[in-house]
Design an enzyme around this catalytic site. Structure first.
Site, PDB file in Angstrom:
ATOM      1  N   PHE A 179     -90.331  92.913  -3.926  1.00 23.00           N
ATOM      2  CA  PHE A 179     -90.978  93.317  -2.682  1.00 23.00           C
ATOM      3  C   PHE A 179     -92.342  93.958  -2.956  1.00 23.00           C
ATOM      4  CE2 PHE A 179     -90.712  97.330   0.132  1.00 23.00           C
ATOM      5  CZ  PHE A 179     -91.617  96.834   1.058  1.00 23.00           C
ATOM      6  N   LYS A 190     -84.345 106.765 -13.567  1.00 23.15           N
ATOM      7  CA  LYS A 190     -85.749 106.813 -13.148  1.00 23.15           C
ATOM      8  C   LYS A 190     -86.388 108.134 -13.571  1.00 23.15           C
ATOM      9  CE  LYS A 190     -86.658 102.880 -11.074  1.00 23.15           C
ATOM     10  NZ  LYS A 190     -87.814 102.028 -11.353  1.00 23.15           N
ATOM     11  N   ALA A 239     -90.179  96.278 -12.579  1.00 25.84           N
ATOM     12  CA  ALA A 239     -88.861  95.640 -12.702  1.00 25.84           C
ATOM     13  C   ALA A 239     -87.807  96.697 -13.013  1.00 25.84           C
ATOM     14  CB  ALA A 239     -88.891  94.593 -13.810  1.00 25.84           C
ATOM     15  N   SER A 275     -89.169 107.081  -8.595  1.00 24.31           N
ATOM     16  CA  SER A 275     -88.466 107.069  -7.301  1.00 24.31           C
ATOM     17  C   SER A 275     -88.208 108.481  -6.798  1.00 24.31           C
ATOM     18  CB  SER A 275     -87.129 106.351  -7.480  1.00 24.31           C
ATOM     19  OG  SER A 275     -86.303 106.588  -6.363  1.00 24.31           O
ATOM     20  N   VAL A 334     -85.589 100.420   7.569  1.00 22.78           N
ATOM     21  CA  VAL A 334     -86.621  99.802   8.414  1.00 22.78           C
ATOM     22  C   VAL A 334     -86.359  98.303   8.563  1.00 22.78           C
ATOM     23  CG1 VAL A 334     -89.061  99.207   8.581  1.00 22.78           C
ATOM     24  CG2 VAL A 334     -88.401 101.522   7.925  1.00 22.78           C
ATOM     25  N   TYR A 389     -79.005 105.477 -11.099  1.00 26.51           N
ATOM     26  CA  TYR A 389     -80.342 105.010 -10.734  1.00 26.51           C
ATOM     27  C   TYR A 389     -81.326 106.190 -10.774  1.00 26.51           C
ATOM     28  CZ  TYR A 389     -84.210 103.430  -7.851  1.00 26.51           C
ATOM     29  OH  TYR A 389     -85.468 103.131  -7.383  1.00 26.51           O
TER      30      TYR A 389
HETATM   31  C1  UD1 Z   1     -83.532 105.304  -0.539  1.00 30.93           C
HETATM   32  C2  UD1 Z   1     -83.242 104.153  -1.443  1.00 30.93           C
HETATM   33  C3  UD1 Z   1     -82.371 104.580  -2.547  1.00 30.93           C
HETATM   34  C4  UD1 Z   1     -82.941 105.792  -3.249  1.00 30.93           C
HETATM   35  C5  UD1 Z   1     -83.273 106.882  -2.265  1.00 30.93           C
HETATM   36  C6  UD1 Z   1     -84.027 107.963  -2.979  1.00 30.93           C
HETATM   37  C7  UD1 Z   1     -83.307 102.104  -0.210  1.00 30.93           C
HETATM   38  C8  UD1 Z   1     -82.533 101.127   0.553  1.00 30.93           C
HETATM   39  N1  UD1 Z   1     -82.605 103.116  -0.688  1.00 30.93           N
HETATM   40  O1  UD1 Z   1     -82.328 105.666   0.074  1.00 30.93           O
HETATM   41  O2  UD1 Z   1     -82.290 103.525  -3.463  1.00 30.93           O
HETATM   42  O3  UD1 Z   1     -82.027 106.313  -4.128  1.00 30.93           O
HETATM   43  O4  UD1 Z   1     -84.090 106.361  -1.248  1.00 30.93           O
HETATM   44  O5  UD1 Z   1     -84.326 109.010  -2.183  1.00 30.93           O
HETATM   45  O6  UD1 Z   1     -84.496 101.998  -0.402  1.00 30.93           O
HETATM   46  N2  UD1 Z   1     -79.399 104.210   7.749  1.00 30.93           N
HETATM   47  C9  UD1 Z   1     -78.977 103.977   9.034  1.00 30.93           C
HETATM   48  N3  UD1 Z   1     -78.728 102.697   9.420  1.00 30.93           N
HETATM   49  C10 UD1 Z   1     -78.870 101.627   8.567  1.00 30.93           C
HETATM   50  C11 UD1 Z   1     -79.325 101.863   7.244  1.00 30.93           C
HETATM   51  C12 UD1 Z   1     -79.569 103.172   6.875  1.00 30.93           C
HETATM   52  O7  UD1 Z   1     -78.836 104.927   9.816  1.00 30.93           O
HETATM   53  O8  UD1 Z   1     -78.636 100.485   9.001  1.00 30.93           O
HETATM   54  C13 UD1 Z   1     -79.706 105.590   7.344  1.00 30.93           C
HETATM   55  C14 UD1 Z   1     -79.092 105.984   6.009  1.00 30.93           C
HETATM   56  O9  UD1 Z   1     -77.807 106.484   6.171  1.00 30.93           O
HETATM   57  C15 UD1 Z   1     -80.081 107.049   5.562  1.00 30.93           C
HETATM   58  C16 UD1 Z   1     -81.410 106.593   6.140  1.00 30.93           C
HETATM   59  O10 UD1 Z   1     -81.094 105.666   7.155  1.00 30.93           O
HETATM   60  O11 UD1 Z   1     -79.757 108.298   6.076  1.00 30.93           O
HETATM   61  C17 UD1 Z   1     -82.311 105.922   5.131  1.00 30.93           C
HETATM   62  O12 UD1 Z   1     -81.548 104.944   4.468  1.00 30.93           O
HETATM   63  P1  UD1 Z   1     -82.179 103.955   3.383  1.00 30.93           P
HETATM   64  O13 UD1 Z   1     -83.257 103.173   3.988  1.00 30.93           O
HETATM   65  O14 UD1 Z   1     -81.045 103.236   2.777  1.00 30.93           O
HETATM   66  O15 UD1 Z   1     -82.897 104.908   2.349  1.00 30.93           O
HETATM   67  P2  UD1 Z   1     -82.412 106.190   1.517  1.00 30.93           P
HETATM   68  O16 UD1 Z   1     -81.069 106.635   1.915  1.00 30.93           O
HETATM   69  O17 UD1 Z   1     -83.458 107.216   1.632  1.00 30.93           O
END
Ligand code: UD1
Length: 328
Positions: free
Chosen positions: A18, A161, A87, A130, A197, A157
């Site tokens: 990405f 990192k 990567a 990260s 997102v 992870y």
């Molecule tokens: C992200 C990273 C993760 C990393 C972390 C570090 C992604 C997908 N995950 O997790 O690898 O370890 O940052 O801080 O990039 N949510 C919803 N609905 C959904 C999907 C998610 O409500 O359909 C919520 C999740 O529960 C979370 C928030 O949205 O509270 C963000 O989720 P996500 O985008 O997965 O990111 P992180 O949890 O921050």
């Protein structure tokens, strides 16, 4: 000015990913030679479609764990002077189930690459760190020195990192960028590590309700992919004359906290969605709040994020509109 013979070369590991694919596209547009490698574990050939045929782009399907990889690439492409190492095993759940593999790829292979880059006199080695390096530190906004050997990481992870960023930063040519929640075109909503997102946009476009995990009051620092690409260029010094790469570990985010509820509302406004979001239980191990302090990176590099969340969402939405999102 660069001419055909003396184009400076940039190696991108994870070029089909990405972020890696956006970085490659940008460097090619800036007239650099780009050598990309990817083993397609999570990257997709399709991400490179817009630049795959560029005469300055060379692609090799390879793993970063291959011994003497950089030495071989430098022999084939003596112009290589910069390495952007993106990567990695990027899935947190995968890292929990495959701890040794994650450490081997995210830490050991990174250590080998940064060492090789120094021996080969690379000007800069920029590493994708990260926000996960902070574990669940409640002190917000998160400053770079909060992550230490004592930090309790929530996954292999995050640990891998953190350790890799630390080693990269100790190399005189090394810069680690701790990126927060990146979003934008080409983020795959169907993959197990998809960000919220892309999941929200794909669901809204499919006329499905958005799924909010927990109460939606949790917050994140969402940064648009072009701002991250710009951060990589600033880290390497490629948009300064004369180029002067940085050294150390820096946060890359917007410094603004956005709740998942606000994100859901904005998504629905942009897509004219009317379905009420569905609330499901909180994700086990979810972090409540995450927010970057970006003052250090701004001060040393002159970088700042440019794309607001509504604009970034609109751009991502436009892209989703042109590319049928996979089932999620
Ligand atoms: C992200 C990273 C993760 C990393 C972390 C570090 C992604 C997908 N995950 O997790 O690898 O370890 O940052 O801080 O990039 N949510 C919803 N609905 C959904 C999907 C998610 O409500 O359909 C919520 C999740 O529960 C979370 C928030 O949205 O509270 C963000 O989720 P996500 O985008 O997965 O990111 P992180 O949890 O921050």
């Amino acid at each position: 000015m660069q001419n055909m013979r003396t184009k400076v070369g940039c190696l991108i590991t994870g070029a089909a990913g990405f972020v890696g694919s956006h970085l490659a596209e940008c460097l090619l547009a800036m007239n650099f030679q780009v050598v990309g490698i990817d083993n397609f574990f999570s990257g997709r050939r399709d991400n490179m479609r817009s630049f795959a045929d560029s005469r300055d782009f060379y692609f090799y399907e390879a793993s970063i764990t291959e011994r003497n990889l950089m030495r071989k690439l430098k022999r084939w492409h003596p112009e290589l002077r910069y390495c952007f190492h993106l990567a990695a095993v990027v899935s947190v759940p995968y890292s929990v189930e495959h701890e040794d593999e994650t450490m081997g790829i995210n830490l050991t292979a990174t250590q080998a690459l940064v060492k090789e880059s120094r021996e080969l006199d690379f000007t800069a080695f920029v590493f994708a760190g990260s926000a996960a390096e902070y574990g669940r530190d409640p002190r917000l906004p998160l400053k770079e020195d909060y992550a230490t050997a004592a930090t309790r990481h929530t996954s292999p992870y995050g640990r891998s990192k953190f350790l890799a960023s630390r080693d990269v930063a100790q190399s005189p040519n090394g810069i680690a960028l701790r990126c927060f929640n990146i979003y934008g075109p080409r983020q795959d909503p169907a993959s197990p590590y998809s960000g919220v997102v892309s999941r929200f946009l794909a669901a809204a476009l499919a006329g499905q309700s958005l799924t909010i995990l927990g109460d939606g009051q949790q917050t994140r620092d969402f940064i648009y992919v072009s701002d991250v690409v710009d951060a990589y260029l600033h880290a390497a010094g490629l948009n300064r004359r004369p180029a002067s790469p940085l050294n150390g570990v820096y946060n890359v985010g917007t410094g603004e906290a956005v709740s998942i509820l606000t994100l859901a509302r904005t998504t629905l406004q942009l897509t004219n969605g009317s379905e009420a979001p569905a609330f499901l239980p909180e994700r086990p191990g979810d972090i409540r709040h995450s927010l970057a302090d970006i003052e250090q990176f701004k001060a040393v590099s002159g970088w700042s994020p440019k794309v607001s969340l509504p604009l970034g969402l609109r751009k991502t939405l436009e892209w989703f509109g042109r590319h049928t999102p996979p089932e999620c």
